[in-house]
Design a protein around this motif. Sequence first.
Motif, mmCIF file in Angstrom:
data_model
loop_
_atom_site.group_PDB
_atom_site.id
_atom_site.type_symbol
_atom_site.label_atom_id
_atom_site.label_comp_id
_atom_site.label_asym_id
_atom_site.label_seq_id
_atom_site.Cartn_x
_atom_site.Cartn_y
_atom_site.Cartn_z
ATOM 1 N N ARG A 19 -14.435 26.092 13.772
ATOM 2 C CA ARG A 19 -15.181 27.338 14.616
ATOM 3 C C ARG A 19 -14.816 27.310 15.807
ATOM 4 N NH1 ARG A 19 -20.245 28.934 11.763
ATOM 5 N NH2 ARG A 19 -19.572 28.794 9.512
ATOM 6 N N VAL A 23 -13.393 30.938 18.209
ATOM 7 C CA VAL A 23 -13.813 30.958 19.204
ATOM 8 C C VAL A 23 -12.844 31.466 20.338
ATOM 9 C CG1 VAL A 23 -15.256 30.840 21.508
ATOM 10 C CG2 VAL A 23 -16.118 30.236 19.202
ATOM 11 N N HIS A 32 -13.695 40.203 18.790
ATOM 12 C CA HIS A 32 -14.661 39.597 18.953
ATOM 13 C C HIS A 32 -15.833 39.729 17.524
ATOM 14 C CE1 HIS A 32 -13.821 37.686 22.667
ATOM 15 N NE2 HIS A 32 -13.557 38.824 23.143
ATOM 16 N N ASN A 33 -15.231 40.300 16.655
ATOM 17 C CA ASN A 33 -16.029 40.988 15.307
ATOM 18 C C ASN A 33 -16.891 39.605 15.213
ATOM 19 O OD1 ASN A 33 -16.996 41.497 12.881
ATOM 20 N ND2 ASN A 33 -15.068 42.552 12.433
ATOM 21 N N PRO A 34 -18.123 39.894 14.741
ATOM 22 C CA PRO A 34 -19.164 38.550 14.534
ATOM 23 C C PRO A 34 -18.935 37.820 13.303
ATOM 24 C CG PRO A 34 -20.299 40.762 14.551
ATOM 25 C CD PRO A 34 -18.888 41.190 15.009
ATOM 26 N N HIS A 36 -16.448 36.427 12.231
ATOM 27 C CA HIS A 36 -15.611 35.425 12.677
ATOM 28 C C HIS A 36 -16.193 34.057 13.592
ATOM 29 C CE1 HIS A 36 -12.344 37.630 11.477
ATOM 30 N NE2 HIS A 36 -12.578 38.561 12.376
ATOM 31 N N GLN A 37 -17.516 34.547 13.937
ATOM 32 C CA GLN A 37 -18.486 33.456 14.797
ATOM 33 C C GLN A 37 -19.825 33.307 14.252
ATOM 34 O OE1 GLN A 37 -17.490 33.793 18.898
ATOM 35 N NE2 GLN A 37 -15.743 35.013 18.374
ATOM 36 N N ASP A 38 -20.320 34.167 13.693
ATOM 37 C CA ASP A 38 -21.861 34.463 13.248
ATOM 38 C C ASP A 38 -22.186 34.205 11.932
ATOM 39 O OD1 ASP A 38 -24.561 35.184 12.872
ATOM 40 O OD2 ASP A 38 -24.673 35.929 14.802
ATOM 41 N N VAL A 41 -24.426 36.943 10.284
ATOM 42 C CA VAL A 41 -23.752 38.287 10.034
ATOM 43 C C VAL A 41 -22.660 38.354 9.074
ATOM 44 C CG1 VAL A 41 -22.145 40.041 11.249
ATOM 45 C CG2 VAL A 41 -24.073 38.944 12.699
ATOM 46 N N VAL A 50 -18.711 32.378 7.721
ATOM 47 C CA VAL A 50 -17.746 32.756 8.823
ATOM 48 C C VAL A 50 -16.267 32.387 8.169
ATOM 49 C CG1 VAL A 50 -16.888 32.029 11.150
ATOM 50 C CG2 VAL A 50 -19.278 32.171 10.799
#
Length: 132
Positions: A19, A23, A32-34, A36-38, A41, A50
Amino acid sequence: MSDLIEGAALAPQTFAVTRADLVAYAAASGDHNPIHQDEEVAVAVGLPGVIAHGMYTMALVGNAIAVWTDGAEVLELGCKFTQPVVVPVDGAAQVTVAGTVKSVADGRATLALEVTCDGTKVLGAPKAVVGA
């Protein structure tokens, strides 16, 4: 590139994707499409969790090619994104890049590639052409 012989297998290379890598890639790429991190979402839009950026996965392929060819110029690089690389909260997804030298002619080598994550193909028809 002179070491590439038609039909030769290229030693598989495995990359751990965390992860934290996603970031850092988002910061470098501006993506910063979420998804890929959240986790919430990603799951809310129907993903299993993710996922890595597709272009990050392609960058891993580029790294493998650079090792195999001692930094030869990449003339073509392409694929279809067929399956996501799901990156767990803890630990890492394991992306393996393998391939064979399909042909060598006129100072160019065509590489047929296979890119998997934890045993599942994630890129369709990946190939590269490198030159001297």
